[in-house]
Design an enzyme around this catalytic site. Structure first.
Site, PDB file in Angstrom:
ATOM      1  N   HIS A  72       0.843  -1.197   0.000  1.00  0.00           N
ATOM      2  CA  HIS A  72       0.000   0.000   0.000  1.00  0.00           C
ATOM      3  C   HIS A  72       0.876   1.243   0.000  1.00  0.00           C
ATOM      4  O   HIS A  72       1.723   1.406   0.871  1.00  0.00           O
ATOM      5  CB  HIS A  72      -0.916   0.014   1.231  1.00  0.00           C
ATOM      6  N   TYR A 201      -9.234   5.754   7.280  1.00  0.00           N
ATOM      7  CA  TYR A 201      -9.381   6.101   8.695  1.00  0.00           C
ATOM      8  C   TYR A 201     -10.395   7.240   8.762  1.00  0.00           C
ATOM      9  O   TYR A 201     -10.155   8.300   8.180  1.00  0.00           O
ATOM     10  CB  TYR A 201      -8.053   6.593   9.283  1.00  0.00           C
ATOM     11  N   PRO A 293      -3.982   0.867  18.802  1.00  0.00           N
ATOM     12  CA  PRO A 293      -3.724   0.302  17.472  1.00  0.00           C
ATOM     13  C   PRO A 293      -3.779   1.293  16.311  1.00  0.00           C
ATOM     14  O   PRO A 293      -3.355   0.947  15.203  1.00  0.00           O
ATOM     15  CB  PRO A 293      -4.828  -0.755  17.323  1.00  0.00           C
ATOM     16  N   LYS A 297       1.279   0.182  14.961  1.00  0.00           N
ATOM     17  CA  LYS A 297       2.692   0.128  15.329  1.00  0.00           C
ATOM     18  C   LYS A 297       3.096  -1.056  16.224  1.00  0.00           C
ATOM     19  O   LYS A 297       4.288  -1.354  16.347  1.00  0.00           O
ATOM     20  CB  LYS A 297       3.080   1.426  16.073  1.00  0.00           C
ATOM     21  N   TYR A 384       4.083   6.904   9.695  1.00  0.00           N
ATOM     22  CA  TYR A 384       3.222   5.748   9.405  1.00  0.00           C
ATOM     23  C   TYR A 384       4.015   4.630   8.728  1.00  0.00           C
ATOM     24  O   TYR A 384       3.856   3.457   9.074  1.00  0.00           O
ATOM     25  CB  TYR A 384       2.040   6.182   8.525  1.00  0.00           C
TER      26      TYR A 384
HETATM   27  P1  FAD Z   1       2.265 -11.121  21.756  1.00  0.00           P
HETATM   28  O1  FAD Z   1       1.881 -11.263  20.337  1.00  0.00           O
HETATM   29  O2  FAD Z   1       1.211 -10.749  22.734  1.00  0.00           O
HETATM   30  O3  FAD Z   1       2.945 -12.464  22.179  1.00  0.00           O
HETATM   31  C1  FAD Z   1       3.219 -12.785  23.530  1.00  0.00           C
HETATM   32  C2  FAD Z   1       3.157 -14.292  23.688  1.00  0.00           C
HETATM   33  O4  FAD Z   1       3.555 -14.617  25.010  1.00  0.00           O
HETATM   34  C3  FAD Z   1       1.762 -14.834  23.509  1.00  0.00           C
HETATM   35  O5  FAD Z   1       1.796 -15.908  22.604  1.00  0.00           O
HETATM   36  C4  FAD Z   1       1.326 -15.262  24.892  1.00  0.00           C
HETATM   37  O6  FAD Z   1       0.451 -16.365  24.870  1.00  0.00           O
HETATM   38  C5  FAD Z   1       2.671 -15.605  25.502  1.00  0.00           C
HETATM   39  N1  FAD Z   1       2.705 -15.548  26.977  1.00  0.00           N
HETATM   40  C6  FAD Z   1       2.120 -14.648  27.798  1.00  0.00           C
HETATM   41  N2  FAD Z   1       2.416 -14.927  29.078  1.00  0.00           N
HETATM   42  C7  FAD Z   1       3.200 -16.016  29.071  1.00  0.00           C
HETATM   43  C8  FAD Z   1       3.827 -16.787  30.084  1.00  0.00           C
HETATM   44  N3  FAD Z   1       3.685 -16.483  31.382  1.00  0.00           N
HETATM   45  N4  FAD Z   1       4.584 -17.847  29.721  1.00  0.00           N
HETATM   46  C9  FAD Z   1       4.737 -18.187  28.405  1.00  0.00           C
HETATM   47  N5  FAD Z   1       4.155 -17.487  27.409  1.00  0.00           N
HETATM   48  C10 FAD Z   1       3.411 -16.415  27.733  1.00  0.00           C
HETATM   49  N6  FAD Z   1      -1.578  -4.046  16.735  1.00  0.00           N
HETATM   50  C11 FAD Z   1      -1.836  -3.380  15.634  1.00  0.00           C
HETATM   51  O7  FAD Z   1      -0.928  -2.729  15.104  1.00  0.00           O
HETATM   52  N7  FAD Z   1      -3.094  -3.415  15.048  1.00  0.00           N
HETATM   53  C12 FAD Z   1      -4.123  -4.144  15.592  1.00  0.00           C
HETATM   54  O8  FAD Z   1      -5.220  -4.186  15.062  1.00  0.00           O
HETATM   55  C13 FAD Z   1      -3.869  -4.841  16.772  1.00  0.00           C
HETATM   56  N8  FAD Z   1      -4.857  -5.549  17.358  1.00  0.00           N
HETATM   57  C14 FAD Z   1      -4.584  -6.199  18.532  1.00  0.00           C
HETATM   58  C15 FAD Z   1      -5.613  -6.905  19.174  1.00  0.00           C
HETATM   59  C16 FAD Z   1      -5.357  -7.547  20.404  1.00  0.00           C
HETATM   60  C17 FAD Z   1      -6.499  -8.294  21.082  1.00  0.00           C
HETATM   61  C18 FAD Z   1      -4.063  -7.475  20.990  1.00  0.00           C
HETATM   62  C19 FAD Z   1      -3.798  -8.151  22.318  1.00  0.00           C
HETATM   63  C20 FAD Z   1      -3.063  -6.770  20.325  1.00  0.00           C
HETATM   64  C21 FAD Z   1      -3.297  -6.123  19.107  1.00  0.00           C
HETATM   65  N9  FAD Z   1      -2.302  -5.403  18.446  1.00  0.00           N
HETATM   66  C22 FAD Z   1      -2.569  -4.763  17.313  1.00  0.00           C
HETATM   67  C23 FAD Z   1      -0.954  -5.320  18.947  1.00  0.00           C
HETATM   68  C24 FAD Z   1      -0.049  -6.358  18.319  1.00  0.00           C
HETATM   69  O9  FAD Z   1      -0.761  -7.508  18.016  1.00  0.00           O
HETATM   70  C25 FAD Z   1       1.076  -6.607  19.307  1.00  0.00           C
HETATM   71  O10 FAD Z   1       1.796  -5.408  19.456  1.00  0.00           O
HETATM   72  C26 FAD Z   1       1.999  -7.748  18.926  1.00  0.00           C
HETATM   73  O11 FAD Z   1       1.323  -8.972  19.003  1.00  0.00           O
HETATM   74  C27 FAD Z   1       3.222  -7.758  19.845  1.00  0.00           C
HETATM   75  O12 FAD Z   1       3.924  -8.961  19.704  1.00  0.00           O
HETATM   76  P2  FAD Z   1       4.622  -9.651  20.951  1.00  0.00           P
HETATM   77  O13 FAD Z   1       5.277 -10.848  20.392  1.00  0.00           O
HETATM   78  O14 FAD Z   1       5.397  -8.652  21.698  1.00  0.00           O
HETATM   79  O15 FAD Z   1       3.423 -10.041  21.930  1.00  0.00           O
HETATM   80  C1  DHB Z   2      -5.286  -2.758  11.018  1.00  0.00           C
HETATM   81  C2  DHB Z   2      -5.179  -2.419  12.329  1.00  0.00           C
HETATM   82  C3  DHB Z   2      -4.757  -1.162  12.649  1.00  0.00           C
HETATM   83  O1  DHB Z   2      -4.646  -0.820  13.923  1.00  0.00           O
HETATM   84  C4  DHB Z   2      -4.439  -0.218  11.693  1.00  0.00           C
HETATM   85  O2  DHB Z   2      -4.061   1.024  12.057  1.00  0.00           O
HETATM   86  C5  DHB Z   2      -4.530  -0.562  10.382  1.00  0.00           C
HETATM   87  C6  DHB Z   2      -4.946  -1.850  10.045  1.00  0.00           C
HETATM   88  C7  DHB Z   2      -5.733  -4.111  10.667  1.00  0.00           C
HETATM   89  O3  DHB Z   2      -6.029  -4.908  11.571  1.00  0.00           O
HETATM   90  O4  DHB Z   2      -5.849  -4.404   9.478  1.00  0.00           O
END
Ligand code: FAD
Ligand code: DHB
Length: 393
Positions: A72, A201, A293, A297, A384
């Protein structure tokens, strides 16, 4: 059990780190609380910055992303019956983002880890990290109901906001910064073609809306909802009707609706912990910071953190250097805070804050300024698409 780097969490941060380390001949073990099916089924982010794409290409986990991801070069801001396009490509000298779901990134990374002989223990929750002020930290975890221990040189806490790593550090050693926003996002995933070829948006007097996608046949839409809302309150039709009301008329007319594949509510939070390193324990991704979100980022910050961490651990194992480990927290936090700022700013610009009419007028003034100022749009586009990873020599 013993390993060089013990990684807690098999989200994007933990999986990417493990793969980056293996490429440098550094051994790691991942402990994950959930089952593989649970981890692979979570619907989360959808936008990859160029730096994240580059990192996935560097570790060779790019075959499906290159085929199925959609580049995009711009997105739209809709407000007051108008639309302004942010031409990311033109404004940043050729940068863009990639639409490829976090679910797919996670699946690709898990497959790549397992194909390379990587060790991931599912349903093995970490309980605590001990002895992290020594050169032999230990992760205490549970498996099949029994307590176990993983002895490491270093521990990477990649276990998200609710994880065990950060909680192993006494509160008086952590500086926490937190803001909870007074609304959430209600999201739907459906097998319908996206309403537009680019993301929209929308700032609307009924509340924010976002039109996103996962492919040319799968759409992801969000609407701002109240904090006490529940998916049980929403039929599919009610969601589509509310989304239509918040979109510009020409988009509302084109909206194709269909049954949900998934519907969920996410709260919005800004959160940072300082520092991100405690002796031989390092935090990365959501374990150290959460952004609302809006700026897309979260996943991308997880990628930049582990890029810095893998670089620092590589310097330690291959050159016996500790200076990059010493600078990890400071280096990562510089990029983190800029993304926290951008996500807060974009959230504040686009959402309805109760009946605060002054706030709404200020939002419209700023959106009008963005629409008319190349300088303002350039600043937005630059953030962005993602600020560059620091060279960390
Ligand atoms: P995570 O993906 O959360 O991974 C952490 C892992 O650690 C998980 O698998 C969990 O099960 C595991 N864990 C937790 N505790 C323990 C433990 N005690 N022992 C072993 N394992 C453990 N970002 C966006 O940019 N756009 C979005 O639309 C968006 N939607 C989201 C929706 C939700 C519901 C959530 C929670 C987050 C969302 N995010 C979004 C944020 C984005 O998904 C996260 O920033 C990203 O997943 C970060 O990756 P991570 O690996 O740091 O954490
Ligand atoms: C999506 C989520 C976001 O937070 C965003 O800013 C753009 C796209 C998505 O889930 O596709």
């Amino acid at each position: 059990m013993r390993t060089q780097v013990g990684i807690i969490g098999s989200g994007p941060a933990g999986l990417l780190l493990s793969h980056l380390l293996q490429q440098q001949g550094i051994e790691s073990v991942i402990l994950e609380r959930q089952s593989r099916i649970h981890v692979e089924g979570r619907i989360r982010a959808g936008v990859l910055e160029q730096g994240t794409v580059n990192l996935l290409q560097q570790i060779g986990v790019n075959e499906r992303m290159d085929r199925e991801g959609i580049v995009h070069e711009g997105f739209a801001l809709a407000f007051a019956g108008r639309k302004a396009r942010i031409d990311m490509h033109g404004l940043t000298g050729g940068n863009a983002v990639m639409i490829y779901g976090q679910t797919e990134v996670t699946r690709d990374l898990i497959n790549a880890r397992l194909a390379a002989g990587g060790v991931i223990h599912y349903e093995a929750p970490a309980v605590a990290v001990e002895d992290y002020l020594t050169d032999q930290p230990r992760i205490i975890y549970e498996q099949n109901g029994s307590p176990k221990e993983l002895i490491c040189d270093f521990v990477a806490g990649c276990d998200g906001y609710h994880g065990a790593a950060r909680r192993s550090v006494p509160e008086n050693k952590l500086q926490l910064f937190e803001k909870i926003y007074p609304f959430g996002w209600l999201g739907i995933l459906a097998d319908v073609p996206p309403v537009d070829h680019e993301l929209i948006y929308a700032n609307h007097e009924r509340g924010f809306a976002l039109c996103s996608m996962r492919s040319h046949t799968r759409s992801r839409y969000y609407i701002q909802c109240s904090l006490d809302d529940s998916v049980d309150h929403w039929t599919d039709d009610a969601f589509w009707d509310e989304l239509r009301r918040r979109l510009p008329p020409e988009s509302a007319e084109k909206l194709v609706t269909g049954p949900r594949l998934e519907m969920s509510i996410a709260p919005l939070r800004s959160f940072v912990v300082e520092p991100m390193r405690f002796g031989t324990l390092f935090l990365a991704g959501d374990a150290a910071h959460i952004v609302p979100p809006t700026g897309a980022k979260g996943l991308n910050l997880a990628a930049s953190d582990v890029y810095y961490l893998a670089r620092a651990l590589t310097a330690f194992y291959t050159e016996k250097r500790t200076d990059l480990l010493d600078r990890y927290s400071e280096t990562a936090l510089r990029r983190v805070w800029k993304a926290v700022r951008f996500s807060w700013w974009f959230t504040t610009l686009m959402h309805k804050f109760g009946d605060d009419l002054l706030n709404h007028r200020l939002q419209l003034a700023e959106l009008d300024y963005l629409a008319g100022s190349t300088a303002a749009r350039t600043a937005m586009a630059e953030n962005y698409v993602g600020l560059p990873f620091e060279k960390f020599e």
